[in-house]
Design a protein around this motif. Sequence first.
Motif: not given
Length: 144
Positions: A66, A72, A83, A107, A116, A137, A139-140
């Motif tokens: 991430l 997370a 993602l 998670t 992660s 990494p 982004a979410v």
Amino acid sequence: MRRILTSPTAPRGWRRRRAARIALAAALVMAAPFVGRQDPEEATSPPPAAARHLDHRDVRVVPVPLADPAVADLLHPGDLVDLVGPADPDSPTGPAVVARAVRVRDTPAGRVGSRSILVEVPESDAARLASTAAGTPLAVLVHG
């Protein structure tokens, strides 16, 4: 004098082990009709919309680092996320969405400063996502 004869090929306790194996086999035969049986209501009702798009045989679990490790802590198994990769300088559209509507599997706790998550993706997208996530990494975006 009474003498007990034992066969050199038959170890001690073989009768007990044989009886235990027979009892276990009988228990398995008796339980077989009930294993994997669904509730009649569950069999007739359609699965939720989020669970319909993936069959468990076609799912792969991919670890995704991430960009913001604090995210997370906000995610839970079962959450749907998008993602997003880094912005491509040659692309006028900005950041690229690497995967849409993937389900968070776990998670796990990680090192300080990096985290992660494990996500479930279709088999066809797993290699592309893994290669993208290995380089940078992501982004979410959390679905509401």
